[in-house]
Design an enzyme around this catalytic site. Structure first.
Site, PDB file in Angstrom:
ATOM      1  N   THR A  61       1.280   6.242  -3.806  1.00  0.00           N
ATOM      2  CA  THR A  61       2.264   5.492  -2.853  1.00  0.00           C
ATOM      3  C   THR A  61       2.883   4.880  -4.218  1.00  0.00           C
ATOM      4  OG1 THR A  61       2.382   4.197  -1.375  1.00  0.00           O
ATOM      5  CG2 THR A  61       0.883   3.699  -1.907  1.00  0.00           C
ATOM      6  N   LYS A  65       5.160   6.659  -8.321  1.00  0.00           N
ATOM      7  CA  LYS A  65       5.442   7.995  -7.959  1.00  0.00           C
ATOM      8  C   LYS A  65       5.908   8.665  -8.678  1.00  0.00           C
ATOM      9  CE  LYS A  65       5.845   7.294  -2.679  1.00  0.00           C
ATOM     10  NZ  LYS A  65       6.480   7.632  -1.458  1.00  0.00           N
ATOM     11  N   ASN A  86       4.205  12.802  -4.799  1.00  0.00           N
ATOM     12  CA  ASN A  86       3.536  12.098  -3.651  1.00  0.00           C
ATOM     13  C   ASN A  86       1.824  13.006  -3.079  1.00  0.00           C
ATOM     14  OD1 ASN A  86       4.936  13.828  -1.751  1.00  0.00           O
ATOM     15  ND2 ASN A  86       3.867  12.650   0.090  1.00  0.00           N
ATOM     16  N   TYR A 206       6.526   1.663   7.147  1.00  0.00           N
ATOM     17  CA  TYR A 206       5.501   1.988   8.713  1.00  0.00           C
ATOM     18  C   TYR A 206       4.689   0.607   9.443  1.00  0.00           C
ATOM     19  CZ  TYR A 206       2.063   4.111   5.776  1.00  0.00           C
ATOM     20  OH  TYR A 206       1.364   3.720   5.000  1.00  0.00           O
TER      21      TYR A 206
END
Length: 245
Positions: A61, A65, A86, A206
Site C-alpha cells: 500500500t 506501490k 500492490n 475506504y
C-alpha cells in the site's frame, strides 16, 4: 504455516488483516496467517523478506506501490504497464509483482458508473493508485484528465479545476489519501458547490466509510462510492494469484 501480509508506511488504517483473517476462518484455511509489516523506508524490504522466510504473498500500500518495484525479481505484464505493484507473490526465493488494484477498480467501476457516450473522468492524484485507475479507464474506453499539485503535460493543477471544468466531467475519482483516517478533515481542493445529481464520485479511500469528499458529493445529490468494494475485489484477485487459482 504460510504467511501473507501487507507492506506500507503506516498501517493503522488498514482493513486487510481483518479481511484475510476472516476469509481464512470462513473457508477453513488453517495453514495461513496474515500480518501487517510497517516499514519506515522501503529500503527495509529485503531485510523483511530475510526475516520472514515463510512469507509467500504480500500486498503493498501507499507510499510503496512504485518504490517497491526495484526490489522485485519480476513484474507481471499489467504491473509493468501500469508502473505500480500492490501484490507480490514469493515462490522459490523469487518475488513477482502484480497489480490487482487495476482489476478491483475496473470491475467495481462498471457496477457503479453507467458509462455511456460522452463519458469523461476527472482523476484526482497522479500516484501509484492513479496509474491503476488510468489503466482501467483506458480499457473501458473512458477518456480522462488528471489533476495534480505538480501537473505534468496534459494534466491540470487543482487551481484550474473551476466549476465550469467540473461540469464537463460526470465521473470524479479520488486516488489521493486525502480524507483517510486519521486525517478525516481533509479533502481534495475542488469546487464542491458545482457538483450536481448528475455527478458520480468514487473515492479509493475506504476508512472512514464516508470521506469528506464523498460527504460533500452526497450533500450535492451526487452518486457516491467508497473504496471498500474495490478493496474486496483486489484482495480476491490477489488471493487467486497466491493460491494459483
Amino acid at each position: 504455516m504460510r504467511k501473507f501480509g501487507l507492506v506500507g508506511k503506516k498501517l493503522g488504517h488498514s482493513f486487510s488483516k481483518r479481511y484475510f483473517t476472516e476469509k481464512f476462518a470462513r473457508e477453513g484455511i488453517a495453514d495461513a496467517v496474515y500480518e501487517l509489516y510497517e516499514l519506515p523506508e522501503i529500503a527495509g524490504f529485503p531485510e523483511l523478506l530475510a526475516r520472514e522466510p515463510e512469507l509467500v504473498g504480500l500486498n503493498v500500500t501507499v507510499p510503496y506501490k512504485e518504490a517497491v518495484i526495484p526490489y522485485l525479481h519480476e513484474l507481471d505484464n499489467s504491473a509493468a504497464r501500469i508502473g505500480a505493484v500492490n501484490t507480490i507473490k514469493i515462490e522459490d526465493g523469487k518475488t513477482k509483482g502484480y497489480n490487482t488494484d487495476f482489476i478491483g477498480f475496473r470491475d467495481t467501476l462498471q457496477q457503479f458508473y453507467p458509462a455511456g457516450a460522452g463519458a469523461r473522468a476527472l482523476v484526482l492524484g497522479t500516484g501509484g493508485a492513479a496509474k491503476a485507475v488510468w489503466a482501467a479507464l483506458d480499457e473501458l474506453a473512458i477518456p480522462y484528465t488528471s489533476v495534480s499539485r505538480n501537473p505534468a503535460r496534459n494534466q491540470l493543477q487543482y487551481e484550474a479545476v473551476t466549476p465550469e471544468v467540473l461540469q464537463a466531467y460526470a465521473l470524479i475519482i479520488n486516488t489521493t489519501p486525502l480524507g483517510m483516517a486519521p486525517d478525516t478533515a481533509s479533502a481534495p481542493a475542488i469546487p464542491y458547490e458545482a457538483l450536481t445529481p448528475g455527478h458520480y464520485l468514487y473515492d479509493l479511500v475506504y476508512n472512514p466509510e464516508e470521506t469528506l469528499f464523498l460527504q460533500k458529493g452526497r450533500l450535492a445529490g451526487a452518486h457516491t462510492m467508497n473504496g471498500l468494494p474495490m478493496l474486496h475485489a483486489q484482495a480476491d484477485a490477489a488471493w487467486k494469484i497466491w493460491a494459483n487459482e
